[in-house]
Design an enzyme around this catalytic site. Structure first.
Site, PDB file in Angstrom:
ATOM      1  N   THR A  97      -0.490   1.673   6.955  1.00 31.68           N
ATOM      2  CA  THR A  97      -0.454   0.464   6.126  1.00 31.68           C
ATOM      3  C   THR A  97      -0.373  -0.743   7.040  1.00 31.68           C
ATOM      4  O   THR A  97       0.339  -0.714   8.047  1.00 31.68           O
ATOM      5  CB  THR A  97       0.740   0.468   5.155  1.00 31.68           C
ATOM      6  N   GLY A  98      -1.107  -1.778   6.686  1.00 31.04           N
ATOM      7  CA  GLY A  98      -1.080  -2.963   7.534  1.00 31.04           C
ATOM      8  C   GLY A  98      -2.373  -3.721   7.379  1.00 31.04           C
ATOM      9  O   GLY A  98      -3.120  -3.515   6.419  1.00 31.04           O
ATOM     10  N   ASP A 122      -8.834  -0.339   5.599  1.00 31.39           N
ATOM     11  CA  ASP A 122      -8.732   0.910   6.366  1.00 31.39           C
ATOM     12  C   ASP A 122      -8.350   2.112   5.497  1.00 31.39           C
ATOM     13  O   ASP A 122      -8.609   3.259   5.877  1.00 31.39           O
ATOM     14  CB  ASP A 122      -7.680   0.762   7.473  1.00 31.39           C
ATOM     15  N   THR A 140       0.854  -1.201   0.000  1.00 30.62           N
ATOM     16  CA  THR A 140       0.000   0.000   0.000  1.00 30.62           C
ATOM     17  C   THR A 140       0.886   1.246   0.000  1.00 30.62           C
ATOM     18  O   THR A 140       1.988   1.214   0.539  1.00 30.62           O
ATOM     19  CB  THR A 140      -0.866  -0.028   1.274  1.00 30.62           C
ATOM     20  N   GLY A 194      -5.738  -4.133   7.554  1.00 28.84           N
ATOM     21  CA  GLY A 194      -6.723  -3.062   7.642  1.00 28.84           C
ATOM     22  C   GLY A 194      -7.808  -3.251   8.683  1.00 28.84           C
ATOM     23  O   GLY A 194      -8.261  -2.282   9.301  1.00 28.84           O
TER      24      GLY A 194
HETATM   25  N1  ASP Z   1      -4.162  -1.563   4.855  1.00 30.23           N
HETATM   26  C1  ASP Z   1      -4.447  -2.199   3.589  1.00 30.23           C
HETATM   27  C2  ASP Z   1      -5.751  -2.928   3.688  1.00 30.23           C
HETATM   28  O1  ASP Z   1      -6.003  -3.566   4.689  1.00 30.23           O
HETATM   29  C3  ASP Z   1      -3.391  -3.156   3.153  1.00 30.23           C
HETATM   30  C4  ASP Z   1      -1.977  -2.670   3.261  1.00 30.23           C
HETATM   31  O2  ASP Z   1      -1.688  -1.668   3.893  1.00 30.23           O
HETATM   32  O3  ASP Z   1      -1.093  -3.329   2.698  1.00 30.23           O
HETATM   33  O4  ASP Z   1      -6.496  -2.912   2.740  1.00 30.23           O
END
Ligand code: ASP
Length: 354
Positions: free
Chosen positions: A268-269, A248, A217, A271
């Site tokens: 990022t993470g 998120d 992301t 979500g």
């Molecule tokens: N936060 C993003 C989601 O959950 C994914 C990511 O940050 O890699 O859609």
């Protein structure tokens, strides 16, 4: 000391003090105030041992291009919103990142994109979710913010609105890359273990064990010459997500937040945890209510709040003084900044590996 010498000394001091005062005042009033930008390209199990030198160089170069593109906007007196969009578009247009071209796939082998943006000077915000044909989701998020009475638009309605307002539209196959397709296939093979793999467990190109590699992301937070902060995030979500799943990134307060009074955040993470923990807003809230510094607030929210919930990921944060924080609880996070002194820094792995 002669009276004459004393007089000239006093007048030199007066001139110097006046210059210093005018300099400071013009900094505060905008003229030459410091600008800064911080970006991320996703967090996860990013280990040097899993990375080829060529691939690492490609990431570093693209992160640097994104930073410098946004920074040039700020230096030319452009707004933090313009800088955030410009930086993010560089990463949306690169297949290296999970945003725009190169987005991850849903379980249906489609790409559904989420994005949001927030203006810290007004706390206006815009976001789109589950869009499949808008080339630049961050541009669409900004359009929702600036040209509609709404904050969030999804799916076909968001796409129609973007088309009617002249944004570039593409076929869904525009976002498709072989690398992401391989990742989907591997994720589906692992489905007996978990239907959606734990965050950060990208199943990539290399010999991959669950838990290896990253997602990708992208996000940016900028501070412009007049002291305004803006933040934005853009993503394809998580590999093998069900179609219709929203993460998120397009949720204001979860994946993105900006308020001049406190800070700008892009996360990022995994979500689902960022939504449940209202992570981006929590950093601003700790600064506002508990008087914490940017760094204290950002680190506590990632290392304690998110970690204690069992969530993984990271965020970038920037305040009005140009302070920067980039905490994450995964092995690595693509990240970088150009600070108010003009220093450019790009990091990928955990501190010990740099
Ligand atoms: N936060 C993003 C989601 O959950 C994914 C990511 O940050 O890699 O859609």
């Amino acid at each position: 000391m002669h009276t004459k010498t004393l007089r000239s000394l006093i007048s030199i001091l007066t001139v110097a003090t006046t210059m210093l005062f005018v300099g400071c005042a013009s900094d505060l009033s905008g003229g030459r105030a410091p600008v800064a930008i911080v970006i991320h390209g996703g967090a996860g199990t990013i280990l040097k041992s899993n990375m080829t030198p060529e691939r690492e160089t490609a990431y570093r170069e693209k992160l640097s291009e994104a930073l410098q593109t946004g920074h040039a906007v700020l230096q030319n007196g452009g707004s933090s919103l313009d800088a955030v969009v410009a930086s993010i578009q560089v990463m949306e247009d690169s297949p290296l990142f999970n945003a725009g071209i190169g987005a991850v796939f849903t379980s249906e082998e489609t790409n559904e994109l989420d994005s949001s943006i927030m203006d810290g000077s007004t706390r206006n915000a815009g976001s789109v979710a589950g869009v499949k044909t808008i080339k630049s989701p961050i541009a669409a998020a900004r359009l929702v913010m600036e040209s509609s009475p709404h904050v969030m638009m999804v799916g076909r309605g968001a796409e129609t609105f973007a088309r009617e307002n002249g944004l570039e539209m593409v076929e869904n196959s525009y976002f498709r890359t072989e690398r992401r397709l391989r990742q989907l296939k591997r994720a589906q093979q692992n489905e007996s273990r978990a239907s959606v793999l734990p965050y950060g467990s990208e199943v990539g190109d290399a010999p991959i064990s669950p838990g290896a590699d990253h997602f990708g992301t992208v996000g940016a937070v900028a501070l412009d010459r007049v002291g305004n902060i803006a933040a934005g995030t853009s993503t394809g979500g998580m590999t093998n997500k069900r179609f219709g799943r929203v993460g998120d990134a397009p949720i204001i307060g979860a994946g993105t937040y900006a308020d001049n009074a406190t800070c700008g955040i892009s996360a990022t993470g995994h979500g689902e945890y960022f939504i449940r923990g209202v992570i981006a807003h929590d950093v601003a809230a700790r600064m506002a209510y508990a008087g914490e510094t940017l760094r204290q607030a950002a680190e506590t929210v990632i290392m304690e709040t998110l970690g204690e919930m069992g969530g993984t990921g990271g965020l970038i944060a920037l305040d009005r003084e140009g302070n920067i924080a980039m905490p994450f609880n995964t092995e690595g996070m693509y990240r970088g900044y150009i600070d108010s002194a003009g220093n450019e820094v790009i990091l990928i792995y955990g501190e010990r590996e740099e």
